[in-house]
Write a protein that holds these residues in place. Structure first.
Motif, PDB file in Angstrom:
ATOM      1  N   ILE A  15       0.840  -1.200   0.000  1.00  0.00           N
ATOM      2  CA  ILE A  15       0.000   0.000   0.000  1.00  0.00           C
ATOM      3  C   ILE A  15       0.875   1.250   0.000  1.00  0.00           C
ATOM      4  CG2 ILE A  15      -1.646   1.346   1.360  1.00  0.00           C
ATOM      5  CD1 ILE A  15      -2.969  -0.983  -0.055  1.00  0.00           C
ATOM      6  N   ALA A  16       1.934   1.246   0.800  1.00  0.00           N
ATOM      7  CA  ALA A  16       2.820   2.413   0.852  1.00  0.00           C
ATOM      8  C   ALA A  16       3.432   2.704  -0.515  1.00  0.00           C
ATOM      9  CB  ALA A  16       3.916   2.200   1.891  1.00  0.00           C
ATOM     10  N   MET A  17       3.861   1.674  -1.219  1.00  0.00           N
ATOM     11  CA  MET A  17       4.444   1.857  -2.546  1.00  0.00           C
ATOM     12  C   MET A  17       3.409   2.407  -3.528  1.00  0.00           C
ATOM     13  SD  MET A  17       6.642  -1.685  -2.830  1.00  0.00           S
ATOM     14  CE  MET A  17       6.908  -1.494  -4.600  1.00  0.00           C
ATOM     15  N   GLN A  18       2.191   1.895  -3.452  1.00  0.00           N
ATOM     16  CA  GLN A  18       1.143   2.370  -4.347  1.00  0.00           C
ATOM     17  C   GLN A  18       0.843   3.851  -4.091  1.00  0.00           C
ATOM     18  OE1 GLN A  18      -0.352   0.931  -6.894  1.00  0.00           O
ATOM     19  NE2 GLN A  18       0.291  -1.191  -6.685  1.00  0.00           N
ATOM     20  N   LYS A  19       0.744   4.240  -2.839  1.00  0.00           N
ATOM     21  CA  LYS A  19       0.478   5.637  -2.506  1.00  0.00           C
ATOM     22  C   LYS A  19       1.582   6.556  -3.023  1.00  0.00           C
ATOM     23  CE  LYS A  19      -2.048   4.978   1.869  1.00  0.00           C
ATOM     24  NZ  LYS A  19      -1.929   5.145   3.349  1.00  0.00           N
ATOM     25  N   ALA A  20       2.812   6.108  -2.891  1.00  0.00           N
ATOM     26  CA  ALA A  20       3.943   6.984  -3.181  1.00  0.00           C
ATOM     27  C   ALA A  20       4.304   7.042  -4.657  1.00  0.00           C
ATOM     28  CB  ALA A  20       5.170   6.531  -2.381  1.00  0.00           C
ATOM     29  N   THR A  21       4.068   5.932  -5.406  1.00  0.00           N
ATOM     30  CA  THR A  21       4.659   5.868  -6.736  1.00  0.00           C
ATOM     31  C   THR A  21       3.724   5.426  -7.846  1.00  0.00           C
ATOM     32  OG1 THR A  21       5.472   3.596  -6.401  1.00  0.00           O
ATOM     33  CG2 THR A  21       6.929   5.394  -5.721  1.00  0.00           C
ATOM     34  N   ASN A  22       2.475   5.063  -7.555  1.00  0.00           N
ATOM     35  CA  ASN A  22       1.593   4.657  -8.646  1.00  0.00           C
ATOM     36  C   ASN A  22       1.424   5.822  -9.622  1.00  0.00           C
ATOM     37  OD1 ASN A  22      -1.176   4.455 -10.038  1.00  0.00           O
ATOM     38  ND2 ASN A  22      -0.920   2.400  -9.197  1.00  0.00           N
ATOM     39  N   ILE A  23       1.731   5.610 -10.886  1.00  0.00           N
ATOM     40  CA  ILE A  23       1.833   6.720 -11.832  1.00  0.00           C
ATOM     41  C   ILE A  23       0.505   7.457 -12.029  1.00  0.00           C
ATOM     42  CG2 ILE A  23       3.839   5.784 -13.023  1.00  0.00           C
ATOM     43  CD1 ILE A  23       1.929   4.789 -15.221  1.00  0.00           C
ATOM     44  N   HIS A  24      -0.608   6.754 -11.934  1.00  0.00           N
ATOM     45  CA  HIS A  24      -1.900   7.422 -12.102  1.00  0.00           C
ATOM     46  C   HIS A  24      -2.320   8.158 -10.828  1.00  0.00           C
ATOM     47  CE1 HIS A  24      -3.139   4.551 -15.608  1.00  0.00           C
ATOM     48  NE2 HIS A  24      -2.204   5.416 -15.941  1.00  0.00           N
ATOM     49  N   LEU A  25      -2.013   7.592  -9.681  1.00  0.00           N
ATOM     50  CA  LEU A  25      -2.406   8.224  -8.424  1.00  0.00           C
ATOM     51  C   LEU A  25      -1.523   9.423  -8.089  1.00  0.00           C
ATOM     52  CD1 LEU A  25      -3.172   5.033  -6.317  1.00  0.00           C
ATOM     53  CD2 LEU A  25      -4.709   6.360  -7.779  1.00  0.00           C
ATOM     54  N   VAL A  26      -0.277   9.395  -8.524  1.00  0.00           N
ATOM     55  CA  VAL A  26       0.604  10.553  -8.344  1.00  0.00           C
ATOM     56  C   VAL A  26       0.190  11.686  -9.284  1.00  0.00           C
ATOM     57  CG1 VAL A  26       2.970  11.371  -8.638  1.00  0.00           C
ATOM     58  CG2 VAL A  26       2.546   9.195  -7.489  1.00  0.00           C
ATOM     59  N   ALA A  27      -0.213  11.325 -10.502  1.00  0.00           N
ATOM     60  CA  ALA A  27      -0.599  12.339 -11.485  1.00  0.00           C
ATOM     61  C   ALA A  27      -1.974  12.928 -11.221  1.00  0.00           C
ATOM     62  CB  ALA A  27      -0.568  11.733 -12.882  1.00  0.00           C
ATOM     63  N   ALA A  28      -2.827  12.187 -10.499  1.00  0.00           N
ATOM     64  CA  ALA A  28      -4.210  12.625 -10.270  1.00  0.00           C
ATOM     65  C   ALA A  28      -4.553  12.435  -8.801  1.00  0.00           C
ATOM     66  CB  ALA A  28      -5.162  11.826 -11.151  1.00  0.00           C
ATOM     67  N   ARG A  29      -4.357  13.481  -8.020  1.00  0.00           N
ATOM     68  CA  ARG A  29      -4.560  13.398  -6.572  1.00  0.00           C
ATOM     69  C   ARG A  29      -6.020  13.563  -6.161  1.00  0.00           C
ATOM     70  NH1 ARG A  29      -0.018  11.227  -4.114  1.00  0.00           N
ATOM     71  NH2 ARG A  29       1.877  12.245  -4.862  1.00  0.00           N
ATOM     72  N   ALA A  30      -6.843  14.109  -7.051  1.00  0.00           N
ATOM     73  CA  ALA A  30      -8.252  14.349  -6.741  1.00  0.00           C
ATOM     74  C   ALA A  30      -9.123  13.507  -7.663  1.00  0.00           C
ATOM     75  CB  ALA A  30      -8.593  15.827  -6.901  1.00  0.00           C
ATOM     76  N   GLU A  31     -10.355  13.250  -7.219  1.00  0.00           N
ATOM     77  CA  GLU A  31     -11.254  12.389  -7.981  1.00  0.00           C
ATOM     78  C   GLU A  31     -11.472  12.902  -9.402  1.00  0.00           C
ATOM     79  OE1 GLU A  31     -15.902  10.809  -7.964  1.00  0.00           O
ATOM     80  OE2 GLU A  31     -15.060  11.732  -6.163  1.00  0.00           O
ATOM     81  N   ALA A  32     -11.766  14.193  -9.559  1.00  0.00           N
ATOM     82  CA  ALA A  32     -12.056  14.729 -10.894  1.00  0.00           C
ATOM     83  C   ALA A  32     -10.861  14.555 -11.823  1.00  0.00           C
ATOM     84  CB  ALA A  32     -12.446  16.200 -10.792  1.00  0.00           C
ATOM     85  N   ASP A  33      -9.658  14.771 -11.298  1.00  0.00           N
ATOM     86  CA  ASP A  33      -8.456  14.604 -12.120  1.00  0.00           C
ATOM     87  C   ASP A  33      -8.275  13.148 -12.525  1.00  0.00           C
ATOM     88  OD1 ASP A  33      -7.919  17.315 -11.856  1.00  0.00           O
ATOM     89  OD2 ASP A  33      -6.667  17.017 -10.075  1.00  0.00           O
ATOM     90  N   PHE A  34      -8.536  12.251 -11.567  1.00  0.00           N
ATOM     91  CA  PHE A  34      -8.386  10.824 -11.870  1.00  0.00           C
ATOM     92  C   PHE A  34      -9.392  10.380 -12.924  1.00  0.00           C
ATOM     93  CE2 PHE A  34      -9.643   6.398 -11.304  1.00  0.00           C
ATOM     94  CZ  PHE A  34      -8.414   5.757 -11.407  1.00  0.00           C
ATOM     95  N   VAL A  35     -10.642  10.800 -12.770  1.00  0.00           N
ATOM     96  CA  VAL A  35     -11.667  10.412 -13.740  1.00  0.00           C
ATOM     97  C   VAL A  35     -11.296  10.913 -15.134  1.00  0.00           C
ATOM     98  CG1 VAL A  35     -14.068  10.760 -14.420  1.00  0.00           C
ATOM     99  CG2 VAL A  35     -13.508  10.222 -12.040  1.00  0.00           C
ATOM    100  N   ALA A  36     -10.819  12.145 -15.223  1.00  0.00           N
ATOM    101  CA  ALA A  36     -10.416  12.691 -16.517  1.00  0.00           C
ATOM    102  C   ALA A  36      -9.250  11.895 -17.101  1.00  0.00           C
ATOM    103  CB  ALA A  36     -10.044  14.163 -16.369  1.00  0.00           C
ATOM    104  N   LEU A  37      -8.270  11.580 -16.270  1.00  0.00           N
ATOM    105  CA  LEU A  37      -7.110  10.808 -16.730  1.00  0.00           C
ATOM    106  C   LEU A  37      -7.531   9.419 -17.186  1.00  0.00           C
ATOM    107  CD1 LEU A  37      -3.672  10.509 -14.941  1.00  0.00           C
ATOM    108  CD2 LEU A  37      -4.924   8.461 -15.591  1.00  0.00           C
ATOM    109  N   ARG A  38      -8.339   8.745 -16.358  1.00  0.00           N
ATOM    110  CA  ARG A  38      -8.735   7.375 -16.651  1.00  0.00           C
ATOM    111  C   ARG A  38      -9.602   7.306 -17.901  1.00  0.00           C
ATOM    112  NH1 ARG A  38      -6.257   3.166 -16.118  1.00  0.00           N
ATOM    113  NH2 ARG A  38      -6.854   3.053 -18.297  1.00  0.00           N
ATOM    114  N   GLU A  39     -10.561   8.211 -18.035  1.00  0.00           N
ATOM    115  CA  GLU A  39     -11.446   8.179 -19.201  1.00  0.00           C
ATOM    116  C   GLU A  39     -10.697   8.519 -20.483  1.00  0.00           C
ATOM    117  OE1 GLU A  39     -14.785  10.626 -18.197  1.00  0.00           O
ATOM    118  OE2 GLU A  39     -15.751   9.024 -17.031  1.00  0.00           O
ATOM    119  N   ALA A  40      -9.749   9.455 -20.406  1.00  0.00           N
ATOM    120  CA  ALA A  40      -8.940   9.778 -21.587  1.00  0.00           C
ATOM    121  C   ALA A  40      -8.095   8.581 -21.995  1.00  0.00           C
ATOM    122  CB  ALA A  40      -8.056  10.985 -21.295  1.00  0.00           C
ATOM    123  N   ARG A  41      -7.511   7.922 -21.026  1.00  0.00           N
ATOM    124  CA  ARG A  41      -6.708   6.735 -21.311  1.00  0.00           C
ATOM    125  C   ARG A  41      -7.571   5.622 -21.906  1.00  0.00           C
ATOM    126  NH1 ARG A  41      -2.534   3.645 -22.749  1.00  0.00           N
ATOM    127  NH2 ARG A  41      -2.182   1.842 -21.442  1.00  0.00           N
TER     128      ARG A  41
END
Length: 299
Positions: free
Chosen positions: A232-258
């Motif tokens: 869990i610690a590694m995922q929080k610190a280095t997951n490329i999508h979670l680091v790039a999108a810290r908020a829900e709206a940013d994540f949804v935009a990133l995920r849907e674009a991908r």
């Protein structure tokens, strides 16, 4: 191929099962044998039934390798578990139950997947009630593998029915998180939702930092060797999508674009009709052969 099979250091406060991963290169999927070292009882998670879409050939090499491993290590199979109805490989749950008699289980929201896909396949008589499994598991439900406690987390987003198995200090997160260098799972299948995936991931990340995280797929980012264990610690610190999108709206935009750039999995229409039926292949027809139903223009 195995990973995570070394002798663990036991923590009296938290059961630490022995986890063995088996990588299937054609699908990039990982199957697991999870064992309680105290009792030698174990579970299989997300087993694969071999299928070649070019020839239509099926096989049991993957599943038989799991059974050989269990036998060779003196283990007793207690559960056959699926995290969700998979879109990129056939489940071997039914085959393994026939071979061993061990009960099968999946999340109870599988009935929603069944109702959705029975319409896509135009199967009005298909029993969309989850009766294809021995046990349907709800959010927060608990059981044991030997003496190791297991808790179920409802983790939708990739599918309507996805669940995470938290087995002692190990979380089997299926298609929510990938290895940190690969990000997160797609959410554009029928019934999928990037917003729901975000909330499922937050629930997983609320587990203790030292929790071992075992993913359902690895596509060997950058050509590296297959990997399937993080924390869990590694995922929080280095997951490329979670680091790039810290908020829900940013994540949804990133995920849907991908997701808009991704083709459908090559086996999705082959696999769902088998997996929503608990891994059962179609019944033989009058000539003794089995036939898949393939809906056109459906996705």
């Amino acid at each position: 191929m195995l990973q995570g099979f070394g002798e663990p250091t036991l923590d009296v406060a938290l059961a630490r099962p022995r986890v063995s991963g088996f990588y299937d290169k054609p699908t990039g999927a990982i199957q697991y044998v999870v064992a309680d070292q105290a009792t030698k009882r174990c579970a299989i998670i997300d087993p694969i039934l071999d299928f070649d879409e070019k020839s239509g050939a099926t096989g049991t090499n993957n599943a038989d390798a799991l059974l050989d491993f269990i036998r060779d290590n003196g283990l007793e199979l207690e559960w056959i578990l699926d995290t969700h109805p998979h879109a990129d490989h056939f489940s071997a749950a039914h085959y393994l139950k026939q071979k061993t008699g061990a009960p099968t289980a999946i999340g109870d929201r599988v009935v929603e997947v069944q109702k959705l896909w029975k319409a896509i396949y135009n199967w009005p008589d298909f029993p969309a009630d989850g009766s294809q499994w021995d046990r349907l598991l709800g959010e927060g439900e608990t059981f044991r593998i030997g003496t190791v406690p297991v808790k179920v987390l409802f983790s939708p987003g990739h599918t309507l029915a996805s669940i995470t198995y938290v087995v002692g200090d190990a979380a089997f997160v299926h298609d929510t998180l990938f290895m940190p260098d690969s990000g997160t799972a797609r959410a554009d299948f029928p019934g999928g939702s990037a917003a729901r995936l975000w909330h499922s991931i937050q629930g997983i990340l609320a587990l203790p930092d030292e929790t071992r995280v075992f993913v359902g797929h690895d596509y060997q980012a950058g050509g590296r060797e297959p990997l399937w264990e993080s924390t869990i610690a590694m995922q929080k610190a280095t997951n490329i999508h979670l680091v790039a999108a810290r908020a829900e709206a940013d994540f949804v935009a990133l995920r849907e674009a991908r997701d808009r750039t991704l083709p459908m999995p090559r086996l999705i229409l082959h696999a769902l009709q088998v997996n929503m039926n608990g891994g059962r292949l179609p019944e033989p027809e009058a000539n003794g052969r089995r036939y898949l139903k393939f809906p056109l223009d459906s996705l």
